[in-house]
Design a protein around this motif. Structure first.
Motif, PDB file in Angstrom:
ATOM      1  N   PRO A  63       1.886   1.579  -8.099  1.00  0.00           N
ATOM      2  CA  PRO A  63       2.674   0.681  -7.236  1.00  0.00           C
ATOM      3  C   PRO A  63       2.653  -0.776  -7.689  1.00  0.00           C
ATOM      4  O   PRO A  63       3.660  -1.488  -7.547  1.00  0.00           O
ATOM      5  N   ILE A  64       1.543  -1.221  -8.229  1.00  0.00           N
ATOM      6  CA  ILE A  64       1.473  -2.640  -8.642  1.00  0.00           C
ATOM      7  C   ILE A  64       2.424  -2.888  -9.814  1.00  0.00           C
ATOM      8  O   ILE A  64       3.191  -3.863  -9.826  1.00  0.00           O
ATOM      9  N   ALA A  65       2.385  -1.984 -10.795  1.00  0.00           N
ATOM     10  CA  ALA A  65       3.286  -2.139 -11.951  1.00  0.00           C
ATOM     11  C   ALA A  65       4.742  -2.065 -11.486  1.00  0.00           C
ATOM     12  O   ALA A  65       5.605  -2.830 -11.958  1.00  0.00           O
ATOM     13  N   GLY A  66       4.992  -1.146 -10.543  1.00  0.00           N
ATOM     14  CA  GLY A  66       6.352  -1.023 -10.017  1.00  0.00           C
ATOM     15  C   GLY A  66       6.785  -2.279  -9.290  1.00  0.00           C
ATOM     16  O   GLY A  66       7.938  -2.732  -9.433  1.00  0.00           O
ATOM     17  N   CYS A  93      11.591  -5.326  -5.753  1.00  0.00           N
ATOM     18  CA  CYS A  93      10.123  -5.353  -5.680  1.00  0.00           C
ATOM     19  C   CYS A  93       9.620  -4.285  -4.688  1.00  0.00           C
ATOM     20  O   CYS A  93       8.694  -3.512  -4.983  1.00  0.00           O
ATOM     21  N   VAL A  94      10.278  -4.198  -3.542  1.00  0.00           N
ATOM     22  CA  VAL A  94       9.890  -3.188  -2.543  1.00  0.00           C
ATOM     23  C   VAL A  94      10.203  -1.784  -3.059  1.00  0.00           C
ATOM     24  O   VAL A  94       9.399  -0.843  -2.907  1.00  0.00           O
ATOM     25  N   VAL A  95      11.365  -1.654  -3.708  1.00  0.00           N
ATOM     26  CA  VAL A  95      11.733  -0.334  -4.261  1.00  0.00           C
ATOM     27  C   VAL A  95      10.722   0.096  -5.328  1.00  0.00           C
ATOM     28  O   VAL A  95      10.279   1.259  -5.355  1.00  0.00           O
ATOM     29  N   GLY A  96      10.330  -0.831  -6.190  1.00  0.00           N
ATOM     30  CA  GLY A  96       9.351  -0.508  -7.235  1.00  0.00           C
ATOM     31  C   GLY A  96       8.028  -0.077  -6.630  1.00  0.00           C
ATOM     32  O   GLY A  96       7.405   0.896  -7.098  1.00  0.00           O
ATOM     33  N   PHE A  97       7.591  -0.767  -5.594  1.00  0.00           N
ATOM     34  CA  PHE A  97       6.332  -0.402  -4.915  1.00  0.00           C
ATOM     35  C   PHE A  97       6.438   1.011  -4.326  1.00  0.00           C
ATOM     36  O   PHE A  97       5.548   1.847  -4.527  1.00  0.00           O
ATOM     37  N   CYS A  98       7.518   1.289  -3.624  1.00  0.00           N
ATOM     38  CA  CYS A  98       7.680   2.611  -2.989  1.00  0.00           C
ATOM     39  C   CYS A  98       7.800   3.712  -4.042  1.00  0.00           C
ATOM     40  O   CYS A  98       7.227   4.805  -3.875  1.00  0.00           O
ATOM     41  N   ALA A  99       8.539   3.422  -5.138  1.00  0.00           N
ATOM     42  CA  ALA A  99       8.696   4.439  -6.187  1.00  0.00           C
ATOM     43  C   ALA A  99       7.356   4.727  -6.850  1.00  0.00           C
ATOM     44  O   ALA A  99       7.026   5.892  -7.128  1.00  0.00           O
ATOM     45  N   GLY A 100       6.572   3.677  -7.095  1.00  0.00           N
ATOM     46  CA  GLY A 100       5.238   3.874  -7.682  1.00  0.00           C
ATOM     47  C   GLY A 100       4.330   4.663  -6.760  1.00  0.00           C
ATOM     48  O   GLY A 100       3.535   5.501  -7.210  1.00  0.00           O
ATOM     49  N   SER A 101       4.439   4.425  -5.474  1.00  0.00           N
ATOM     50  CA  SER A 101       3.613   5.152  -4.503  1.00  0.00           C
ATOM     51  C   SER A 101       4.062   6.610  -4.394  1.00  0.00           C
ATOM     52  O   SER A 101       3.241   7.523  -4.268  1.00  0.00           O
ATOM     53  N   LEU A 102       5.371   6.826  -4.468  1.00  0.00           N
ATOM     54  CA  LEU A 102       5.899   8.184  -4.317  1.00  0.00           C
ATOM     55  C   LEU A 102       5.649   9.035  -5.563  1.00  0.00           C
ATOM     56  O   LEU A 102       5.497  10.265  -5.468  1.00  0.00           O
ATOM     57  N   GLY A 103       5.598   8.383  -6.708  1.00  0.00           N
ATOM     58  CA  GLY A 103       5.404   9.118  -7.959  1.00  0.00           C
ATOM     59  C   GLY A 103       4.117   9.897  -8.000  1.00  0.00           C
ATOM     60  O   GLY A 103       4.009  10.914  -8.693  1.00  0.00           O
ATOM     61  N   VAL A 104       3.118   9.423  -7.273  1.00  0.00           N
ATOM     62  CA  VAL A 104       1.831  10.124  -7.232  1.00  0.00           C
ATOM     63  C   VAL A 104       1.984  11.470  -6.526  1.00  0.00           C
ATOM     64  O   VAL A 104       1.285  12.432  -6.835  1.00  0.00           O
ATOM     65  N   LYS A 105       2.922  11.552  -5.604  1.00  0.00           N
ATOM     66  CA  LYS A 105       2.968  12.692  -4.695  1.00  0.00           C
ATOM     67  C   LYS A 105       3.998  13.754  -5.077  1.00  0.00           C
ATOM     68  O   LYS A 105       3.891  14.888  -4.639  1.00  0.00           O
TER      69      LYS A 105
END
Lengths: 173, 443
Positions: A63-66, A93-105
């Protein structure tokens, strides 16, 4: 136990890209986004930089990189428009954070999943963009919601092909 | 504390980045300061971004232009000669039209001077090529290959020969940003040409320009021309904006209506633009020269027209002077088809002899002063058969030319049927009595 499994999967599946690809791909996307609409009028319905942000954020599973990637790409996009700097920056910035968080799952290799996440993040990006524009900046501009949903659908479909192209670049590297 | 930071690290980074950008936004959207200059300073990040993307865009644009130019200038010259001829003819025609409108324009200028109205002519323009866009339909912005080094400044008007395009927003050393009239944040003062309604034009969500906040007016119809009003102090007055596309009620602001405008310039396919760098209350020298040429062409055309009119009056008509004459129609057809002027047609043969007929007047030696003479009957060519001999039985003239009628008036006061003075026969002296002989054979 489940969390541990997720962490292990994240460590295993994290996509690593050469620095040149990480820098040049978003810049190329922004360049195409600025250059092609002059010749292809409806090309501006596609948001290539957004698709690149989603792709890298989901692939990195970070999420941070995103967040940082989204913020930088959005700010550069803002710099090319006539609007204040930060509107696209906040949205991406918000989209990148959410995409990074979702990628784990979720499994991001599946085209169907890619179609869905592209559609969802395109809508999220538009929603945040318009929120900043209308609520934070109090710019009373007209919004055509039908057109925005059509844009999200187009981005979702185009995103599947863009992700495939970026996958090939990654494998070649 | 460490566990808190590590547990919410991602969220904290997001909040930090968002906060920084919100503060940045707040710094850009400040209240206007009267002491500050009108033109906002260009942000450094904007300068960097434009500096990063403009060179490759210019390179690609230049390469494409070179290829197109090579094709157009060396390979695809078919029809250039014909096109050149057509353009020459068009220029000649436009010159005549301009000359015809010149007097009206001068009258308008005189009236404007009386009203102390200052006309603003487009005095100097800088041509520029489009090299890129903003890349989003949320911001209708174009980038051109000319900047402050070429004399451009923010808020200069950008036009094409067809109509207005927008205005300069941010100007960089070698690049400039053009805000199109279809952008939602733009604003252009316009005037509806026929109804003379004034308004403000800006883009809508779909990127179509529309006149906002107009009260309903049934006179506004699709097809009406829209021109600049000059009230925005950016565009000179009278430039073409477009035509009214349709009129729709404003759903968000009743009872106002939206007038959707179809732009005169094709905003979707622009290649070259003109930036108005200077306006003046005097007409540019080049325009004055063009105007003088048009005026001279108009005067020459008028003279030629007059000469042809005079010639047409003096020469016998070639249209239908004598429909009974044999070959008359054929002659006029020959003229119209070949363009060669045919010899003037012969007068029609007389139906009967009169005193003007050759050899109808007795010799001078036989005439006695004060005594009327009789017309000698002369056989006419082809005057035989059913007609008989005109000279043998001359018919008396009727009306004013009848002997009785003529005898009632002195020679100089006689009038023809239309009320004008009757033409005096050239072969009769003025002191000769106009009374015709009583035998009715005067004519």
């Amino acid at each position: 136990m489940a969390m541990l499994a997720a962490v292990r999967r994240r460590e295993l599946d994290v996509q690593r890209y050469p620095m040149a690809v990480v820098i040049l791909t978003p810049l190329t996307a922004i360049f195409l986004q600025a250059y092609v609409p002059h010749y292809v009028a409806k090309f501006d319905l596609i948001d290539l930089p957004l698709l690149v942000v989603i792709y890298f954020s989901v692939g990195w599973r970070n999420p941070i990189a995103g967040t940082i990637t989204g913020a930088l790409v959005g700010l550069i996009e803002d710099a090319l428009t006539s609007r204040p700097l930060g509107i696209n920056g906040i949205a991406k910035c918000v989209v990148g954070f959410c995409a990074g968080s979702l990628g784990v799952k979720i499994d991001v290799e599946n085209p169907g999943a890619r179609l869905l996440i592209n559609f969802a993040f395109s809508l999220l990006n538009i929603f945040i963009y318009l929120f900043v524009l209308h609520r934070m900046l109090a710019l009373h501009l007209q919004t055509n919601w039908v057109q925005e949903i059509i844009k999200a659908v187009i981005n979702a479909i185009v995103g599947v092909f863009v992700f495939d192209v970026l996958d090939r670049i990654r494998r070649r590297e | 504390m460490d566990s808190f930071l590590s547990g919410y690290k991602n969220l904290l980074v997001l909040v930090g980045v968002l906060l920084a950008q919100v503060i940045g936004l707040a710094m850009q959207i400040r209240r206007p300061n009267p002491a500050a200059p009108d033109v906002p300073p260009v942000r450094l990040i904007r300068l960097w971004a434009v500096g990063l993307f403009s060179p490759p865009e210019e390179f690609l644009q230049g390469a494409g232009r070179g290829l197109r130019s090579a094709w157009a200038n060396y390979l695809d010259l078919r029809g250039a000669r014909r096109e050149n001829r057509q353009l020459q003819e068009q220029i000649a025609r436009l010159r005549l039209e301009q000359a015809a409108l010149l007097e009206d324009a001068r009258q308008g200028q005189r009236l404007q001077q009386l009203l102390a109205f200052k006309e603003h002519y487009v005095y100097r323009t800088v041509p520029a090529q489009i090299i890129g866009t903003s890349g989003t339909d949320q911001s209708r912005v174009l980038y051109i290959d000319k900047g402050s080094a070429d004399g451009l400044r923010p808020d200069m008007a950008v036009i094409t020969p067809d109509g207005i395009v927008g205005k300069l927003k941010d100007v960089f050393p070698h690049t400039a940003q053009v805000l199109e009239i279809s952008d939602q944040t733009s604003g252009t003062g316009i005037l509806l040409e026929e109804t003379r309604l004034r308004g403000v034009l800006r883009g809508n969500a779909l990127g179509q320009p529309q006149v906002i906040n107009m009260l309903p007016d049934e006179r506004v119809k699709p097809g009406e021309r829209v021109i600049t009003s000059g009230g925005d102090q950016i565009f000179p007055r009278g430039l073409a904006v477009g035509v009214v596309d349709r009129v729709a009620p404003d759903a968000q602001n009743p009872p106002f209506m939206d007038i959707l405008v179809k732009p005169a310039a094709n905003l979707g396919h622009l290649e070259e633009l003109l930036i108005i760098t200077q306006t003046s209350d005097r007409m540019p020298a080049e325009d004055r020269r063009d105007l003088a040429q048009s005026e001279a062409a108009g005067v020459a055309a008028e003279r030629q027209q007059r000469a042809s009119d005079i010639l047409a009056e003096r020469l016998p008509g070639i249209g239908d002077p004598n429909p009974n004459a044999a070959g008359g129609a054929a002659d006029s057809q020959a003229v119209s088809l070949t363009g060669v002027v045919a010899p003037p047609p012969q007068p029609p043969p007389p139906l009967h002899t009169d005193r003007y007929s050759p050899d109808a007047t007795p010799p001078a030696a036989d005439l006695i002063p004060g005594k009327p003479f009789t017309v000698m009957p002369v056989p006419l060519a082809g005057d035989a058969g059913s007609r008989g001999t005109a000279g043998a039985k001359p018919k008396p003239q009727s009306g004013a030319d009848a002997p009785g009628a003529r005898a009632a008036k002195p020679a100089g006061e006689s009038k023809d049927a239309s009320g004008g003075p009757a033409a005096r026969p050239l072969d009769r002296p003025a002191n000769r009595p106009a009374k015709a002989p009583a035998n009715g054979a005067a004519q």
